[in-house]
Structures are given as structure tokens and as C-alpha cells.
Write a protein that holds these residues in place. Structure first.
Motif, mmCIF file in Angstrom:
data_model
loop_
_atom_site.group_PDB
_atom_site.id
_atom_site.type_symbol
_atom_site.label_atom_id
_atom_site.label_comp_id
_atom_site.label_asym_id
_atom_site.label_seq_id
_atom_site.Cartn_x
_atom_site.Cartn_y
_atom_site.Cartn_z
ATOM 1 N N PHE A 336 -5.594 2.569 37.572
ATOM 2 C CA PHE A 336 -4.706 2.001 36.366
ATOM 3 C C PHE A 336 -5.568 2.122 35.299
ATOM 4 C CE2 PHE A 336 -3.011 -0.895 33.531
ATOM 5 C CZ PHE A 336 -1.809 -0.214 32.986
ATOM 6 N N ILE A 337 -6.872 1.174 35.295
ATOM 7 C CA ILE A 337 -7.716 0.711 34.345
ATOM 8 C C ILE A 337 -8.606 2.266 33.981
ATOM 9 C CG2 ILE A 337 -9.817 -0.536 33.767
ATOM 10 C CD1 ILE A 337 -8.796 -2.775 35.410
ATOM 11 N N LEU A 338 -8.808 3.022 34.989
ATOM 12 C CA LEU A 338 -9.866 4.015 34.824
ATOM 13 C C LEU A 338 -8.653 5.460 34.324
ATOM 14 C CD1 LEU A 338 -12.372 3.692 37.719
ATOM 15 C CD2 LEU A 338 -12.766 3.417 35.345
ATOM 16 N N GLY A 339 -7.457 5.378 34.533
ATOM 17 C CA GLY A 339 -6.661 6.141 34.016
ATOM 18 C C GLY A 339 -6.680 7.485 35.223
ATOM 19 N N ILE A 340 -7.016 7.158 36.364
ATOM 20 C CA ILE A 340 -6.935 8.215 37.245
ATOM 21 C C ILE A 340 -6.087 7.909 38.553
ATOM 22 C CG2 ILE A 340 -9.424 8.846 37.190
ATOM 23 C CD1 ILE A 340 -10.342 6.970 39.277
ATOM 24 N N ASP A 341 -5.797 8.818 39.485
ATOM 25 C CA ASP A 341 -4.696 8.711 40.437
ATOM 26 C C ASP A 341 -5.491 9.547 41.902
ATOM 27 O OD1 ASP A 341 -2.719 7.999 42.313
ATOM 28 O OD2 ASP A 341 -1.233 9.399 41.115
ATOM 29 N N TYR A 342 -5.784 8.688 42.832
ATOM 30 C CA TYR A 342 -6.220 8.935 44.011
ATOM 31 C C TYR A 342 -5.043 9.254 45.136
ATOM 32 C CZ TYR A 342 -10.811 8.655 42.427
ATOM 33 O OH TYR A 342 -12.159 8.529 41.412
ATOM 34 N N ASN A 343 -3.817 9.077 44.628
ATOM 35 C CA ASN A 343 -2.713 8.739 45.548
ATOM 36 C C ASN A 343 -2.869 7.983 46.843
ATOM 37 O OD1 ASN A 343 -1.349 10.920 44.076
ATOM 38 N ND2 ASN A 343 -2.773 12.653 45.033
ATOM 39 N N TYR A 344 -3.486 6.769 46.477
ATOM 40 C CA TYR A 344 -3.495 5.723 47.722
ATOM 41 C C TYR A 344 -2.267 5.519 48.133
ATOM 42 C CZ TYR A 344 -8.281 5.031 46.009
ATOM 43 O OH TYR A 344 -9.686 5.340 45.550
#
Length: 398
Positions: A336-344
């Protein structure tokens, strides 16, 4: 208090004076003669001196003497002296350095302090005025350094922990195990004594630093290193043995309910202090310092004077059953903080997901989650304890 009365009190309290000495030929006679003004119960330990110490001591054949063949250190000399004093039936030993910095005239200070307390399980340390003119800078710094670590290790604040002018309770020392033989022994002795319910206090004494005759055997680098190693070991023992032991003893003595109210809820602590203890525990428990949570939280709770039981309890948010949830929440926070999504997904973390693959995301998320959670739980704890305190006060007044 006159000398005749002091002589009698020393005899009644079963006190001897122990003088460890090593190559202090210029001041030894003056120190012995000064002590003999107050008592003949004297034990001298010649720690392998190579000067004229042995010849000087021949003039005091009436006194108990121990001659160590070769120099083994002040700590060893004291331990040998304590063993002899115990064998001779003494209950206390006043130790005084032979380098002339201490005044035998201060012996009554220790006797009066011992006489005044009902609880005789007492260890007294002479407190020097380290701010007076002539005190070496390295001695003043070393004393402050030692005072700080003694406070960390025992919670007791003293103004002087390095003075060799002391009164030791021999029966209490006889129950303890010691491992050091040099200058650091005097630190080991007072810390372990405090850990075992001996009252450790300062009493005011005079001090003289005459560089023209005083011989110091303290080796700054070697002995400071030894002392630092000892303090490190004592901190480890404190965190892994002394604190858990004390908590267990309180639990056993008070019972679960009373322990929970007095030590966990901390009936004597303010709501703010208890809330800060919760916040500390949650923050450390959620931080990425795996394997060190207990050590860190207990150390910080000790240094910050917070409630150790509360801080330790809330640090266990990272117990094994909760680890997958903590890792998942931390990683999601990092995304959320880094603005990415690894689909954890949570199942990934339950099935041995390698967090090192996205270490940056996890660490950022871990600290962020720890901060937010600490603030939230600390605030909730403050409200809870404030209400609990008000209700408790109302019941007591009613």
C-alpha cells in the motif's frame, strides 16, 4: 562517636577490615595504622607484591595476613580475603584500598549506617565526591559509566559504584557464584548482590588523590574491556534469567489474580505508563527483529522504566501461530505504501512463502504496521486503564 565506642560496635557487629594490597609501599603503612585506630580485626591480602610490601607487613605480625605468591588481581585478593573472613567467623568485611585515597577515619560511617538498619542484609559503598579538585577525569568518567550500567542492570541509582571502600555482608556473598578476578569483580559483586535481595546503598566518604604517592594498577584499555564484557554478560543474564525469575517468583507468591492486578495491570502505575508499555510491546512484537523480540522489549522496558510484564505480554503478538498473519499484514501494508501489488494471499504465507523475495516491501510494511498498531493499541489501553483506575478509586472511596 568516640573510638572506644566504635571498637565495641565493630566487635558487636562482628566486622573485620580487609585490606587488599599490591605494590603500594608508599601508602600501605599509613593505611594500616589508620585502620588500627578503630579495630584490630584486620585481614591483609598481599597480592603478589614485588616491592617492599612483605617487609612492611613483618611489622604487623599480630594481624591476619595472606600472601598470594603472584599477582592475580584485586578481585581474587578480595575473594581470598572474604573466604578467610568467613572462616574466622566474621559477618561483615569493610574493604579499604591501600593506595591512600581512602580515609580510615570514615570507618565509623559504615558502622553507624549498618547499626541503623533493621535489615542487616546490606552492602554499603563509599560515595566519593568525584567533582572535587584533583579527581582524574578518567576516574570521573569511569564512575559515571559504571553507575549507568548498574542502574540498567538493577534499577538502583547510586552516585558511586566504583569506590573500593565498602562494607560487604559475608553470608550473602557466600551464597553467590563469582567468575571474575580483576577490577571488574567489584561490579559483579554488587550487581549479583542486588539481584539476590541485598540492599545496596551509598554512604558519604572522603577521598584523596595524591599523584605523588598514589599508585594505580587500573589499565584503561584492558580493564575497561573486561568491564564492558562483564556488563554485556550481566545484561544477557538479566534479560534471560533475572527478569523472568522475578516475574515467576511474584506470580508464585501472589497468585494469578493478584499478580494480574498488581503487576500486569500495574495498579501502582499510571494509565499513561501502562499505555506506553502496551505500545512498546506491540511495536517490538510487530517489528522485523525476529528472534530478538524478547531481548529488545525487556531491555527497552527496563531502560525506559515501563511495565515489563505488560510490554512482554503484548510483544507476543508475534507468537508462532500468529506469524503468517503478521507477515501477511506487514507485506500488504508495504504494498500500500509503495503503491504496488504482488497479489499476496494469506494462504501463501501459511504455506512457507519466502518473504525475502520482497524484503523491502516487508520491512517498510512491518515498521509501518508496528507504528500504527502501537498507536492504536496504546490509545485503547490508555482509555481502558483510565476507566479501570477511576472505577477502582470509586470502589475504594465508597
Amino acid at each position: 562517636m568516640n573510638k572506644t565506642l566504635i571498637l565495641q560496635k565493630i566487635k558487636d557487629l562482628n566486622v573485620c577490615v580487609l585490606i587488599p594490597t599490591y605494590n603500594n609501599e608508599r601508602t600501605l603503612k599509613r593505611v594500616i595504622d589508620g585502620v588500627l585506630q578503630f579495630t584490630n580485626s584486620v585481614i591483609i591480602v598481599n597480592d603478589g607484591s614485588t616491592d617492599s610490601t612483605a617487609q612492611i607487613l613483618k611489622n604487623y605480625s599480630q594481624l591476619e595476613q595472606i600472601h598470594v605468591p603472584e599477582n592475580k588481581g584485586k578481585g581474587n585478593a578480595l575473594r581470598v580475603g572474604f573466604k578467610k573472613a568467613t572462616a574466622l567467623g566474621y559477618e561483615y568485611a569493610i574493604t579499604i584500598d591501600s593506595d591512600g585515597q581512602h580515609f580510615p577515619e570514615d570507618i565509623p560511617v559504615f558502622i553507624e549506617a549498618l547499626e541503623q538498619v533493621e535489615h542487616k542484609n546490606l552492602l554499603l559503598i563509599g560515595a566519593r565526591n568525584m567533582e572535587q579538585e584533583g579527581v582524574p577525569g578518567k576516574s570521573s568518567f569511569g564512575n559515571k559509566f559504571s553507575n549507568f550500567w548498574f542502574w540498567v542492570e538493577t534499577g538502583i541509582k547510586l552516585t558511586d559504584t566504583q569506590s573500593g571502600f565498602r562494607l560487604y555482608p559475608l553470608k550473602a556473598l557466600d551464597k553467590l557464584k563469582f567468575y571474575t578476578n580483576k577490577f571488574e569483580f567489584e561490579i559483579e559483586a554488587i550487581v549479583k548482590a542486588a539481584w539476590n535481595d541485598v540492599v545496596v546503598k551509598n554512604v558519604p566518604i572522603q577521598v584523596l588523590y595524591d599523584e605523588s604517592e598514589r599508585v594505580s594498577h587500573f589499565r584503561p584499555f584492558k580493564d575497561f574491556t573486561r568491564i564492558s564484557i562483564l556488563n554485556t554478560c550481566l545484561i544477557v543474564i538479566l534479560l534471560f534469567y533475572i527478569i523472568p525469575r522475578n516475574l515467576f517468583r511474584k506470580l508464585k507468591k501472589k497468585g494469578v489474580k493478584r499478580f494480574f492486578v498488581e503487576d500486569f495491570l500495574g495498579s501502582q502505575d499510571s494509565p499513561t505508563k501502562k499505555a506506553l508499555s502496551i505500545a512498546l510491546g506491540v511495536f517490538i512484537g510487530l517489528s522485523p527483529f525476529w528472534g530478538f523480540h524478547t531481548v529488545i522489549v525487556l531491555f527497552l522496558a527496563l531502560v525506559l522504566r515501563l511495565n515489563k510484564a505488560i510490554a512482554f505480554a503484548f510483544s507476543n503478538v508475534s507468537l508462532p501461530p500468529f506469524i503468517p498473519f503478521v507477515l501477511y499484514a506487514s507485506s500488504k501494508m508495504g504494498q500500500f505504501i509503495l503503491g504496488i501489488d504482488y497479489n499476496y494471499t494469506l494462504d501463501m504465507f501459511k504455506n512457507g512463502f519466502e518473504i525475502t523475495d520482497h524484503l523491502k516491501t516487508y520491512i517498510i510494511g512491518s515498521f509501518s504496521l508496528a507504528i500504527v498498531s502501537a498507536l492504536v493499541f496504546g490509545f485503547i489501553g490508555f482509555l481502558f486503564f483510565s476507566i479501570f483506575e477511576k472505577k477502582n478509586a470509586a470502589l475504594q472511596n465508597g
